[in-house]
Design an enzyme around this catalytic site. Structure first.
Site, PDB file in Angstrom:
ATOM      1  CG  ASP A   1     -24.868 -11.095 -23.647  1.00  0.00           C
ATOM      2  OD1 ASP A   1     -25.326 -11.195 -22.497  1.00  0.00           O
ATOM      3  OD2 ASP A   1     -23.670 -10.838 -23.889  1.00  0.00           O
TER       4      ASP A   1
ATOM      5  N   GLY B   1     -18.504  -3.998 -24.750  1.00  0.00           N
ATOM      6  CA  GLY B   1     -17.463  -2.977 -24.863  1.00  0.00           C
ATOM      7  C   GLY B   1     -17.705  -1.687 -24.116  1.00  0.00           C
TER       8      GLY B   1
ATOM      9  CG  PHE C   1     -24.840  -1.400 -26.877  1.00  0.00           C
ATOM     10  CD1 PHE C   1     -24.998  -1.493 -28.256  1.00  0.00           C
ATOM     11  CD2 PHE C   1     -25.799  -0.726 -26.135  1.00  0.00           C
ATOM     12  CE1 PHE C   1     -26.093  -0.906 -28.884  1.00  0.00           C
ATOM     13  CE2 PHE C   1     -26.902  -0.145 -26.750  1.00  0.00           C
ATOM     14  CZ  PHE C   1     -27.048  -0.234 -28.123  1.00  0.00           C
TER      15      PHE C   1
ATOM     16  CG  MET D   1     -27.196  -6.155 -15.943  1.00  0.00           C
ATOM     17  SD  MET D   1     -26.375  -7.416 -16.936  1.00  0.00           S
ATOM     18  CE  MET D   1     -25.494  -6.442 -18.140  1.00  0.00           C
TER      19      MET D   1
END
Ligand code: DX5
Ligand code: ZN
Length: 217
Positions: free
Chosen positions: A36, A146, A144, A138
């Site tokens: 990423d 988590g 981010f 997505m």
């Protein structure tokens, strides 16, 4: 046995033990390394850059799947192609001339991916689907690791699958964000080909077992 491809997201790895983490992936049932890249503008976070990608590329024995979360990614395509991307994914929302961007990536013998944010409708890919190697849906708002999986993703997988079938395309469907043992199977059944998983793998006590479970359970 048919199973989804698993792409551990290195964002969730322990960067103090990067070589060990890469070896864990090399020796696991995982298929790709998911990297990423965040620019702090397209997404409200920064991740890692060239030196880290170089170290991962050196250690990795599996294809690099590089996800560019940045505005105007055309400026950096050559950099990531030269660093060894096998798959290079740009965001639909970040490209003014998406067709040109895709064609450029493919002209360098790299597979081109297009990522869609959760709010972006799959139908926007209607005129491009036959040219894309991978659609990355997505399943969280990017930026981010988590985060919690967005449930409407299942519906989006279905829509993407029917778009691909309608156009007789061979595009892979990748799911990125919040993937875990609760949703992996269902995503695969709905038509996902590749599952990206970060925190679920790297925070588990036995990451290799977790990878195997995501793939085969
Ligand atoms: C989110 C990233 C994901 C993330 C996945 O912006 O694109 O690849 O690393 O991490 P988890 O699996 O922890 O949601
Ligand atoms: Zn990603």
């Amino acid at each position: 046995m048919l199973a989804p491809l698993i792409a551990p997201s290195i964002l969730a790895a322990d960067f103090g033990l990067l070589k060990q983490e890469c070896d864990m992936v090399n020796e696991s049932a995982a298929d790709w390394f998911h990297l990423d890249i965040m620019d702090g503008v397209f997404v409200p976070n920064l991740s890692f850059g060239t030196p880290v990608v170089k170290s991962i590329a050196k250690a990795a024995k599996k294809p690099l799947d590089i996800h560019l979360m940045m505005i105007d990614p055309d400026r950096y395509l050559d950099l990531f192609i030269d660093l060894g991307a096998r798959f290079l994914t740009v965001h639909y929302e970040a490209c003014t001339h998406l067709n040109r961007t895709i064609n450029y990536i493919q002209s360098k013998d790299v597979q081109a991916g297009v990522a869609l944010n959760p709010h972006t409708n799959v139908s926007l890919l209607e005129d491009l689907i036959t040219e894309i190697d991978l659609v990355c849906l997505m399943s969280v708002n990017p930026g981010f690791g988590g985060q919690k999986f967005i449930e409407s993703t299942y519906q989006k997988v279905k829509q993407t699958k029917s778009l691909i079938e309608k156009h007789h395309a061979s595009t892979l469907i990748e799911i990125d964000g919040g993937v875990n043992d609760q949703n992996a199977k269902k995503l695969y059944v709905e038509g996902a080909d590749v599952l990206v998983a970060g925190s679920h793998i790297f925070s588990s006590s036995d990451p290799q077992k977790t990878i195997k479970q995501l793939k085969y359970d």
